[in-house]
Design a protein around this motif. Structure first.
Motif, PDB file in Angstrom:
ATOM      1  N   MET A   1     -51.387 -12.293  16.907  1.00  0.00           N
ATOM      2  CA  MET A   1     -50.217 -13.081  16.583  1.00  0.00           C
ATOM      3  C   MET A   1     -50.602 -14.550  16.533  1.00  0.00           C
ATOM      4  SD  MET A   1     -46.612 -12.881  18.475  1.00  0.00           S
ATOM      5  CE  MET A   1     -45.292 -13.944  18.070  1.00  0.00           C
ATOM      6  N   SER A   2     -50.050 -15.257  15.573  1.00  0.00           N
ATOM      7  CA  SER A   2     -50.358 -16.676  15.425  1.00  0.00           C
ATOM      8  C   SER A   2     -49.802 -17.475  16.592  1.00  0.00           C
ATOM      9  CB  SER A   2     -49.756 -17.207  14.122  1.00  0.00           C
ATOM     10  OG  SER A   2     -50.354 -16.589  13.020  1.00  0.00           O
ATOM     11  N   ALA A   3     -50.462 -18.595  16.884  1.00  0.00           N
ATOM     12  CA  ALA A   3     -50.048 -19.435  17.998  1.00  0.00           C
ATOM     13  C   ALA A   3     -48.812 -20.248  17.666  1.00  0.00           C
ATOM     14  CB  ALA A   3     -51.186 -20.365  18.395  1.00  0.00           C
ATOM     15  N   PHE A   4     -48.410 -20.284  16.407  1.00  0.00           N
ATOM     16  CA  PHE A   4     -47.249 -21.061  15.998  1.00  0.00           C
ATOM     17  C   PHE A   4     -46.371 -20.205  15.102  1.00  0.00           C
ATOM     18  CE2 PHE A   4     -51.174 -22.148  13.879  1.00  0.00           C
ATOM     19  CZ  PHE A   4     -50.921 -21.773  12.573  1.00  0.00           C
ATOM     20  N   LYS A   5     -45.147 -20.653  14.924  1.00  0.00           N
ATOM     21  CA  LYS A   5     -44.162 -19.898  14.153  1.00  0.00           C
ATOM     22  C   LYS A   5     -44.448 -20.008  12.659  1.00  0.00           C
ATOM     23  CE  LYS A   5     -39.137 -19.735  13.554  1.00  0.00           C
ATOM     24  NZ  LYS A   5     -38.916 -18.360  13.431  1.00  0.00           N
ATOM     25  N   ILE A   6     -44.398 -18.875  11.986  1.00  0.00           N
ATOM     26  CA  ILE A   6     -44.593 -18.840  10.542  1.00  0.00           C
ATOM     27  C   ILE A   6     -43.262 -19.180   9.881  1.00  0.00           C
ATOM     28  CG2 ILE A   6     -45.135 -17.363   8.583  1.00  0.00           C
ATOM     29  CD1 ILE A   6     -47.016 -15.809  10.478  1.00  0.00           C
ATOM     30  N   PRO A   7     -43.237 -20.152   8.975  1.00  0.00           N
ATOM     31  CA  PRO A   7     -41.986 -20.554   8.334  1.00  0.00           C
ATOM     32  C   PRO A   7     -41.375 -19.409   7.506  1.00  0.00           C
ATOM     33  CG  PRO A   7     -43.761 -22.068   7.775  1.00  0.00           C
ATOM     34  CD  PRO A   7     -44.366 -20.942   8.531  1.00  0.00           C
ATOM     35  N   SER A   8     -40.075 -19.448   7.366  1.00  0.00           N
ATOM     36  CA  SER A   8     -39.380 -18.388   6.633  1.00  0.00           C
ATOM     37  C   SER A   8     -39.720 -18.403   5.139  1.00  0.00           C
ATOM     38  CB  SER A   8     -37.869 -18.500   6.827  1.00  0.00           C
ATOM     39  OG  SER A   8     -37.410 -19.736   6.319  1.00  0.00           O
ATOM     40  N   ASP A   9     -40.182 -19.534   4.606  1.00  0.00           N
ATOM     41  CA  ASP A   9     -40.521 -19.598   3.188  1.00  0.00           C
ATOM     42  C   ASP A   9     -41.999 -19.297   2.913  1.00  0.00           C
ATOM     43  OD1 ASP A   9     -41.479 -21.942   4.348  1.00  0.00           O
ATOM     44  OD2 ASP A   9     -41.020 -23.178   2.605  1.00  0.00           O
ATOM     45  N   ALA A  10     -42.711 -18.803   3.928  1.00  0.00           N
ATOM     46  CA  ALA A  10     -44.130 -18.485   3.750  1.00  0.00           C
ATOM     47  C   ALA A  10     -44.286 -17.317   2.777  1.00  0.00           C
ATOM     48  CB  ALA A  10     -44.770 -18.151   5.092  1.00  0.00           C
ATOM     49  N   ARG A  11     -45.341 -17.380   2.005  1.00  0.00           N
ATOM     50  CA  ARG A  11     -45.687 -16.329   1.042  1.00  0.00           C
ATOM     51  C   ARG A  11     -46.831 -15.501   1.593  1.00  0.00           C
ATOM     52  NH1 ARG A  11     -46.117 -19.873  -4.485  1.00  0.00           N
ATOM     53  NH2 ARG A  11     -43.995 -20.702  -4.464  1.00  0.00           N
ATOM     54  N   GLN A  12     -46.976 -14.295   1.051  1.00  0.00           N
ATOM     55  CA  GLN A  12     -48.107 -13.458   1.424  1.00  0.00           C
ATOM     56  C   GLN A  12     -48.868 -13.052   0.176  1.00  0.00           C
ATOM     57  OE1 GLN A  12     -46.745 -10.176   3.788  1.00  0.00           O
ATOM     58  NE2 GLN A  12     -46.865 -11.389   5.639  1.00  0.00           N
ATOM     59  N   SER A  13     -50.151 -12.899   0.338  1.00  0.00           N
ATOM     60  CA  SER A  13     -51.000 -12.479  -0.768  1.00  0.00           C
ATOM     61  C   SER A  13     -52.146 -11.651  -0.231  1.00  0.00           C
ATOM     62  CB  SER A  13     -51.566 -13.702  -1.491  1.00  0.00           C
ATOM     63  OG  SER A  13     -52.469 -13.297  -2.494  1.00  0.00           O
ATOM     64  N   ASP A  14     -52.473 -10.597  -0.945  1.00  0.00           N
ATOM     65  CA  ASP A  14     -53.714  -9.875  -0.683  1.00  0.00           C
ATOM     66  C   ASP A  14     -54.779 -10.544  -1.529  1.00  0.00           C
ATOM     67  OD1 ASP A  14     -52.672  -7.930   1.065  1.00  0.00           O
ATOM     68  OD2 ASP A  14     -51.893  -6.796  -0.629  1.00  0.00           O
ATOM     69  N   CYS A  15     -55.829 -11.040  -0.884  1.00  0.00           N
ATOM     70  CA  CYS A  15     -56.894 -11.747  -1.587  1.00  0.00           C
ATOM     71  C   CYS A  15     -58.239 -11.124  -1.260  1.00  0.00           C
ATOM     72  CB  CYS A  15     -56.949 -13.221  -1.170  1.00  0.00           C
ATOM     73  SG  CYS A  15     -55.597 -14.225  -1.759  1.00  0.00           S
ATOM     74  N   VAL A  16     -59.150 -11.253  -2.203  1.00  0.00           N
ATOM     75  CA  VAL A  16     -60.533 -10.875  -1.968  1.00  0.00           C
ATOM     76  C   VAL A  16     -61.341 -12.159  -1.953  1.00  0.00           C
ATOM     77  CG1 VAL A  16     -62.519  -9.604  -2.820  1.00  0.00           C
ATOM     78  CG2 VAL A  16     -60.215  -8.643  -3.091  1.00  0.00           C
ATOM     79  N   VAL A  17     -61.921 -12.451  -0.795  1.00  0.00           N
ATOM     80  CA  VAL A  17     -62.731 -13.652  -0.622  1.00  0.00           C
ATOM     81  C   VAL A  17     -64.094 -13.203  -0.117  1.00  0.00           C
ATOM     82  CG1 VAL A  17     -62.938 -15.876   0.545  1.00  0.00           C
ATOM     83  CG2 VAL A  17     -60.676 -15.001  -0.063  1.00  0.00           C
ATOM     84  N   ALA A  18     -65.140 -13.573  -0.851  1.00  0.00           N
ATOM     85  CA  ALA A  18     -66.515 -13.184  -0.497  1.00  0.00           C
ATOM     86  C   ALA A  18     -66.634 -11.673  -0.319  1.00  0.00           C
ATOM     87  CB  ALA A  18     -66.978 -13.921   0.754  1.00  0.00           C
ATOM     88  N   GLY A  19     -65.912 -10.928  -1.159  1.00  0.00           N
ATOM     89  CA  GLY A  19     -65.988  -9.473  -1.129  1.00  0.00           C
ATOM     90  C   GLY A  19     -65.161  -8.809  -0.046  1.00  0.00           C
ATOM     91  N   VAL A  20     -64.385  -9.574   0.701  1.00  0.00           N
ATOM     92  CA  VAL A  20     -63.576  -9.024   1.800  1.00  0.00           C
ATOM     93  C   VAL A  20     -62.104  -9.082   1.410  1.00  0.00           C
ATOM     94  CG1 VAL A  20     -62.935  -9.283   4.232  1.00  0.00           C
ATOM     95  CG2 VAL A  20     -65.271  -9.782   3.492  1.00  0.00           C
TER      96      VAL A  20
END
Length: 82
Positions: A1-20
């Protein structure tokens, strides 16, 4: 869990970075008019980077976070959920 609150307008994305494949939770602030004229891009604020159910953001280096931001900006290796 993140140490801070995630804003309600946050977006999510599945990304491939360096093959991961990872899920990134972020916000994006568009550049102001004058910044856009001079070619500046917006600002990404990353709140979580998950591999499965584990948030790895606390252990990522600044370079790795920069690579993720670059992929978000490029958009070719990311699926955006709006």
């Amino acid at each position: 869990m993140s140490a801070f609150k995630i804003p309600s307008d946050a977006r999510q994305s599945d990304c491939v970075v360096a093959g991961v494949d990872m899920q990134v939770t972020f916000t994006y602030e568009t550049p102001s008019g004058i910044d856009m004229v001079y070619g500046f891009t917006g600002v990404y604020e990353i709140y979580a980077v998950k591999l499965g159910d584990v948030d790895i953001l606390p252990v990522l280096s600044d370079d790795a976070i920069g690579d993720i931001e670059d992929e978000l900006e490029d958009g070719r290796n990311c699926n955006f959920d709006y």
